[in-house]
Design a protein around this motif. Structure first.
Motif, mmCIF file in Angstrom:
data_model
loop_
_atom_site.group_PDB
_atom_site.id
_atom_site.type_symbol
_atom_site.label_atom_id
_atom_site.label_comp_id
_atom_site.label_asym_id
_atom_site.label_seq_id
_atom_site.Cartn_x
_atom_site.Cartn_y
_atom_site.Cartn_z
ATOM 1 N N SER A 1 0.819 -1.196 0.000
ATOM 2 C CA SER A 1 0.000 0.000 0.000
ATOM 3 C C SER A 1 0.861 1.258 0.000
ATOM 4 O O SER A 1 0.595 2.211 -0.731
ATOM 5 N N TYR A 2 1.918 1.257 0.779
ATOM 6 C CA TYR A 2 2.809 2.418 0.873
ATOM 7 C C TYR A 2 3.644 2.586 -0.400
ATOM 8 O O TYR A 2 3.704 3.665 -0.978
ATOM 9 N N ASP B 1 1.407 3.375 -3.446
ATOM 10 C CA ASP B 1 0.466 4.463 -3.209
ATOM 11 C C ASP B 1 -0.988 4.048 -3.440
ATOM 12 O O ASP B 1 -1.712 4.664 -4.208
ATOM 13 N N HIS B 2 -1.384 2.971 -2.761
ATOM 14 C CA HIS B 2 -2.774 2.512 -2.813
ATOM 15 C C HIS B 2 -3.416 2.772 -1.463
ATOM 16 O O HIS B 2 -2.800 2.568 -0.426
ATOM 17 N N SER B 3 -4.670 3.193 -1.508
ATOM 18 C CA SER B 3 -5.428 3.226 -0.258
ATOM 19 C C SER B 3 -5.768 1.781 0.098
ATOM 20 O O SER B 3 -5.607 0.863 -0.715
ATOM 21 N N GLU B 4 -6.247 1.576 1.296
ATOM 22 C CA GLU B 4 -6.607 0.218 1.708
ATOM 23 C C GLU B 4 -7.694 -0.345 0.791
ATOM 24 O O GLU B 4 -7.634 -1.496 0.364
ATOM 25 N N GLU C 1 -8.359 0.549 -2.355
ATOM 26 C CA GLU C 1 -7.773 0.273 -3.672
ATOM 27 C C GLU C 1 -6.960 -1.019 -3.661
ATOM 28 O O GLU C 1 -7.036 -1.816 -4.591
ATOM 29 N N LEU C 2 -6.186 -1.197 -2.604
ATOM 30 C CA LEU C 2 -5.348 -2.386 -2.517
ATOM 31 C C LEU C 2 -6.188 -3.654 -2.537
ATOM 32 O O LEU C 2 -5.883 -4.599 -3.264
ATOM 33 N N TYR C 3 -7.260 -3.687 -1.770
ATOM 34 C CA TYR C 3 -8.094 -4.879 -1.727
ATOM 35 C C TYR C 3 -8.886 -5.086 -3.011
ATOM 36 O O TYR C 3 -9.299 -6.188 -3.319
ATOM 37 N N TYR D 1 1.300 -8.961 -6.667
ATOM 38 C CA TYR D 1 0.866 -8.752 -5.284
ATOM 39 C C TYR D 1 0.516 -10.089 -4.620
ATOM 40 O O TYR D 1 0.816 -10.307 -3.460
#
Length: 98
Positions: free
Chosen positions: A76-77, A80-83, A85-87, A96
């Motif tokens: 995520s860091y 640069d994904h929000s939580e 977006e990442l999921y 990933y």
């Protein structure tokens, strides 16, 4: 009896479609992918030792794997994904999942 034999198609295994496809995750992620390089450079397995005093097997339900959680936070860091977006991206991104 003769009629039954005529009506049945011969079984030819080469024309039978495969029910399951086996995919090797190692083949999906190229050898020089940035996530492979990060995996070699950063040892996140030490987190188990760091958080061991915080967990107990006597009470509560089993905890989420702390190494997996750390890896998700780092993805995520770094990318640069929000939580959220990442999921959303996670199931579709072989790197990933690897």
């Amino acid at each position: 009896m003769e009629r039954e034999r005529i009506m049945k198609a011969p079984k030819n295994p080469s024309t039978q479609p495969r029910l399951f496809q086996v995919i090797d995750m190692e083949d999906l992620v190229p050898p020089h992918h940035i996530l492979r390089q990060i995996n070699e450079a950063v040892d996140v397995s030490v987190i188990h030792d760091w958080v061991a005093p915080l967990y107990t097997e006597k009470t509560g339900r089993p905890a989420a794997d702390p190494e997996r959680l750390l890896r998700l936070m780092l993805l995520s860091y770094w990318f640069d994904h929000s939580e959220r977006e990442l999921y959303e991206i996670l199931p579709m991104h072989a790197g990933y999942l690897w």
